[in-house]
Design a protein around this motif. Structure first.
Motif, PDB file in Angstrom:
ATOM      1  N   ASP A   1     -35.095  37.590  58.338  1.00 46.41           N
ATOM      2  CA  ASP A   1     -34.569  36.471  57.554  1.00 46.41           C
ATOM      3  C   ASP A   1     -33.405  35.783  58.266  1.00 46.41           C
TER       4      ASP A   1
ATOM      5  N   GLY B   1     -35.039  35.086  49.960  1.00 42.63           N
ATOM      6  CA  GLY B   1     -35.227  34.747  48.555  1.00 42.63           C
ATOM      7  C   GLY B   1     -34.323  35.513  47.613  1.00 42.63           C
TER       8      GLY B   1
ATOM      9  N   ALA C   1     -38.189  27.719  52.934  1.00 40.38           N
ATOM     10  CA  ALA C   1     -39.450  28.051  52.263  1.00 40.38           C
ATOM     11  C   ALA C   1     -40.413  26.882  52.391  1.00 40.38           C
TER      12      ALA C   1
ATOM     13  N   THR D   1     -46.892  33.999  56.794  1.00 37.76           N
ATOM     14  CA  THR D   1     -45.886  32.976  57.035  1.00 37.76           C
ATOM     15  C   THR D   1     -44.763  33.493  57.924  1.00 37.76           C
ATOM     16  N   GLU D   2     -44.117  34.584  57.506  1.00 31.61           N
ATOM     17  CA  GLU D   2     -42.995  35.106  58.297  1.00 31.61           C
ATOM     18  C   GLU D   2     -43.455  35.667  59.633  1.00 31.61           C
TER      19      GLU D   2
END
Length: 250
Positions: free
Chosen positions: A45, A121, A147, A158-159
């Motif tokens: 992240d 998130g 996002a 996605t990540e």
């Protein structure tokens, strides 16, 4: 680790004080140290938030009157939902709230505007309650989230694609496994009360299958364009989140 795709941007950490402009716009990446399945690093992240922030700072829409300054990342976040996994380090909402608050109050002594670029998130609830209080104090501060519509929840395609684009050497592709693939809205109640481990022993919420660096580059480009447009527009929701400027895309 050098981020890919951004030009030279002014970094606060490398500046000397006489070179720091007053009345600056400062972008602050906010991430986490938490499990991201068996194939992605704990810093995922933070890596994503920092890369997005640097590229937004280099965006032509923010070049005048001076490009934004990029602050060092706030690397520890509120990650209690991942507490069942070794390696996760969560400071919780109260500590994060204190860090966000004092960061803005300190920056406001010389900077005109602050935007938090959040990559986790679990930090959203804290940002959404803290930033409005700071705005009521008179600070020009807002936040935005890394996002994209249609992305999966955590350590999925996605990540994984983003990390294959940004830091391919840190992605353990052979160890990637699918986790709970239900939409986030469907599992949110359980996620909040029981944590990720109860839903997915691997820590993955989604499926990394099909992830690619090319897809990651496309996602990154979409994130940067959206966030740069919102930073330039300056429209803010009641929760302090940057939103599309009037007349912008839905």
């Amino acid at each position: 680790m050098a981020d890919r795709g951004e030009g030279t941007v002014p970094e606060l950490a490398r500046a000397v004080w006489p070179a720091v402009p007053r009345a600056a716009l400062v972008l602050v990446p906010v991430g986490s140290i938490e499990q991201h399945g068996p194939h992605l690093p704990l810093t995922t992240d933070t890596v994503v938030a920092r890369a997005v922030t640097r590229r937004v700072a280099a965006h032509p829409a923010l070049a005048a009157p001076a490009p934004p300054l990029v602050a060092p990342a706030i690397a520890y976040g509120a990650s209690g939902e991942h507490a069942g996994f070794p390696g996760t380090v969560s400071v919780g909402h109260e500590a994060l709230r204190a860090v966000l608050t004092e960061t803005v109050r300190s920056l406001a002594l010389w900077a005109d505007r602050v935007v938090f670029v959040n990559g986790h998130g679990g930090n959203v609830a804290t940002l959404a309650t803290t930033v409005p209080v700071l705005r009521d104090e008179g600070h020009d501060v807002a936040w935005t989230l890394c996002a994209v519509p249609g992305g999966d929840a955590h350590a999925g395609r996605t990540e994984t694609s983003l990390m294959l684009h940004l830091a391919p050497g840190e992605v353990r592709t052979a160890d990637a496994v699918a986790g709970d693939t239900r939409p986030l809205a469907e599992i949110m109640a359980d996620l909040t009360t029981r944590g990720v481990l109860a839903l997915s022993p691997s820590g993955v919420l989604g499926d990394p299958a099909g992830a690619s660096a090319d897809e990651g580059a496309r996602i990154m480009g979409q994130l940067v364009e959206t966030i740069a447009r919102r930073v330039a527009g300056g429209a803010v929701s009641p929760h302090g989140r940057l939103v599309e400027p009037e007349g912008g895309p839905a």
